[in-house]
Design a protein around this motif. Structure first.
Motif, PDB file in Angstrom:
ATOM      1  N   UNK A  79       0.806  -1.223   0.000  1.00  0.00           N
ATOM      2  CA  UNK A  79       0.000   0.000   0.000  1.00  0.00           C
ATOM      3  C   UNK A  79       0.840   1.275   0.000  1.00  0.00           C
ATOM      4  N   UNK A  80       1.908   1.391   0.797  1.00  0.00           N
ATOM      5  CA  UNK A  80       2.720   2.616   0.744  1.00  0.00           C
ATOM      6  C   UNK A  80       3.237   2.927  -0.658  1.00  0.00           C
ATOM      7  N   UNK A  81       3.638   1.908  -1.389  1.00  0.00           N
ATOM      8  CA  UNK A  81       4.108   2.116  -2.759  1.00  0.00           C
ATOM      9  C   UNK A  81       2.976   2.554  -3.673  1.00  0.00           C
ATOM     10  N   UNK A 132       2.059  14.036   6.559  1.00  0.00           N
ATOM     11  CA  UNK A 132       0.982  13.131   6.954  1.00  0.00           C
ATOM     12  C   UNK A 132       1.416  12.014   7.891  1.00  0.00           C
ATOM     13  N   UNK A 133       2.720  11.809   7.990  1.00  0.00           N
ATOM     14  CA  UNK A 133       3.207  10.765   8.875  1.00  0.00           C
ATOM     15  C   UNK A 133       2.994   9.375   8.300  1.00  0.00           C
ATOM     16  N   UNK A 134       3.242   8.326   9.104  1.00  0.00           N
ATOM     17  CA  UNK A 134       3.071   6.939   8.632  1.00  0.00           C
ATOM     18  C   UNK A 134       1.648   6.659   8.144  1.00  0.00           C
ATOM     19  N   UNK A 135       0.687   7.356   8.734  1.00  0.00           N
ATOM     20  CA  UNK A 135      -0.710   7.133   8.330  1.00  0.00           C
ATOM     21  C   UNK A 135      -0.932   7.467   6.867  1.00  0.00           C
ATOM     22  N   UNK A 136      -0.190   8.460   6.363  1.00  0.00           N
ATOM     23  CA  UNK A 136      -0.356   8.854   4.969  1.00  0.00           C
ATOM     24  C   UNK A 136      -0.002   7.761   3.989  1.00  0.00           C
ATOM     25  N   UNK A 187       7.782  10.654  -1.315  1.00  0.00           N
ATOM     26  CA  UNK A 187       7.937   9.916  -0.059  1.00  0.00           C
ATOM     27  C   UNK A 187       8.243  10.870   1.087  1.00  0.00           C
ATOM     28  N   UNK A 188       9.168  11.825   0.864  1.00  0.00           N
ATOM     29  CA  UNK A 188       9.532  12.778   1.908  1.00  0.00           C
ATOM     30  C   UNK A 188       8.390  13.682   2.325  1.00  0.00           C
ATOM     31  N   UNK A 232      -6.093   4.689   2.184  1.00  0.00           N
ATOM     32  CA  UNK A 232      -6.739   3.886   1.142  1.00  0.00           C
ATOM     33  C   UNK A 232      -6.398   2.413   1.212  1.00  0.00           C
ATOM     34  N   UNK A 233      -5.750   1.979   2.309  1.00  0.00           N
ATOM     35  CA  UNK A 233      -5.363   0.561   2.404  1.00  0.00           C
ATOM     36  C   UNK A 233      -6.586  -0.351   2.514  1.00  0.00           C
ATOM     37  N   UNK A 234      -7.623   0.112   3.226  1.00  0.00           N
ATOM     38  CA  UNK A 234      -8.820  -0.724   3.396  1.00  0.00           C
ATOM     39  C   UNK A 234      -9.518  -0.983   2.059  1.00  0.00           C
ATOM     40  N   UNK A 235      -9.859   0.068   1.282  1.00  0.00           N
ATOM     41  CA  UNK A 235     -10.472  -0.222  -0.023  1.00  0.00           C
ATOM     42  C   UNK A 235      -9.528  -0.940  -0.984  1.00  0.00           C
ATOM     43  N   UNK A 236      -8.222  -0.716  -0.835  1.00  0.00           N
ATOM     44  CA  UNK A 236      -7.262  -1.432  -1.692  1.00  0.00           C
ATOM     45  C   UNK A 236      -7.320  -2.929  -1.407  1.00  0.00           C
TER      46      UNK A 236
END
Length: 368
Positions: free
Chosen positions: A270-272, A302-306, A295-296, A310-314
């Motif tokens: 998801x981060x990618x 937004x921090x790690x949450x950013x 990435x920076x 969208x991870x849930x719908x992904x």
């Protein structure tokens, strides 16, 4: 003596001929075009069924670019926004390029995965197993990226726009500086118009925006999915040996194992996916200079949450989409294999009969 020799040739066809018959009648003969065809159809089927969830995911990941605010909408809020503003049609914006891209990716993914895996296991035995599965999945997905990435760019830009009525409403607000009847990269009425518009304004670079970030996401995703799927199949095979009464057909097995493999791989990457989506939807309004800059900025603002936005719908998209894709592939493989075996057996029988008939005819002429 001649007659005896003739009878022996009738009973025992020549060696080179027997080899050709054996090749024709091989039950598990590998057909590359079959894997391309079944993979393409299965990929397009999965994308078409789950496109509305993908639209929701794209909107959630790109809203900070569209609204220029730190206040992000939740899944229920975004769901309501799309429904109120666009209705059902809003969830299906960009489905044409989405299906086209998935068709190409599915074809190359499944088309090359088996042949690549076989080649690695035969030429490099030390890489057999999970490494062979990972490399095979990565190679198949990389080859499909040349078609998939432009389709992904077009699809996502159409998804965040919604219908023309909601886009006009968006333009009338002052949240993003736009010209009258203008916006970040114009409103797209369809797949081909969108592609031509992006090409005209930004050239090939626009259509391949975020290409390397797409590979950075899809190569590990494709590799992980094959590894997880094959590992789960090995566990399932072991379970079948211990509890044969609980066995299921390959289609149901592909449905369950494909969903688990796809969901787990989707969450890990998801981060990618967030970085890739931000780079592709920004258009000519450059917010991120490149992958590292994106990435920076995401980390600082937004921090790690950013990175998991969208991870849930992904995951919700990939579980059923991967399940449907692998189910369709396994179903088509089984049906084709059964029909192929029957046809191969018929061809080999006919060939033997014709060969023996011609041999007996020669013998009769010789005797006369």
């Amino acid at each position: 003596m001649a007659k005896k020799s003739s009878n022996s040739s009738h009973e025992q066809p020549p060696l080179n001929y027997r080899k050709s018959v054996e090749i024709k009648a091989t039950p598990d003969q590998f057909f590359v075009w079959r894997e391309f065809l079944w993979g393409g159809l299965a990929g397009a089927f999965g994308e078409g069924m789950m496109h509305p969830v993908d639209t929701l995911k794209t909107r959630l990941q790109s809203q900070i670019i569209m609204n220029a605010t730190q206040r992000q909408k939740s899944i229920p809020q975004m769901l309501r926004t799309v429904w109120v503003g666009d209705g059902l049609k809003g969830f299906y914006r960009g489905i044409a390029p989405g299906v086209t891209g998935s068709l190409a990716t599915g074809a190359t993914y499944f088309g090359f995965i088996e042949s690549t895996k076989k080649w690695i296991e035969e030429s490099h035995p030390s890489l057999a197993g999970h490494w062979a599965h990972f490399i095979a999945g990565a190679v198949g997905d990389t080859l499909g990226s040349f078609v998939y990435v432009p389709c992904e760019v077009i699809k996502q830009r159409m998804q965040i726009q919604g219908t023309s009525s909601s886009w006009s409403s968006f333009i009338s607000r002052n949240s993003v500086p736009v010209k009258p009847r203008g916006d970040m990269y114009g409103y797209y009425t369809g797949m081909f118009q969108a592609g031509c518009s992006i090409w005209k304004e930004q050239g090939p670079k626009g259509l391949y925006a975020g290409y390397w970030s797409t590979l950075a996401r899809d190569v590990p995703f494709a590799g992980f999915m094959v590894v997880f799927y094959e590992a789960l199949k090995d566990l399932t095979d072991q379970g079948k040996k211990k509890f044969p009464q609980y066995g299921v057909n390959s289609s149901i097995e592909g449905l369950v194992l494909g969903g688990l493999a796809g969901g787990l791989s989707a969450y890990l990457t998801t981060p990618l996916d967030v970085v890739k989506t931000r780079l592709q939807v920004q258009g000519s309004t450059i917010k991120y200079k490149g992958w590292l800059d994106a990435v920076g900025q995401i980390w600082r603002k937004e921090g790690p949450e950013g990175f998991f936005r969208g991870s849930v719908p992904r995951v919700m998209w990939y579980i059923p989409a991967s399940a449907l894709t692998f189910m369709a592939v396994e179903f088509l493989r089984d049906n084709f294999r059964e029909k192929g075996n029957k046809n191969n057996n018929v061809v080999s029988n006919l060939s033997i009969e014709r060969k023996t008939s011609s041999t007996s005819s020669v013998r009769e002429v010789g005797e006369n």
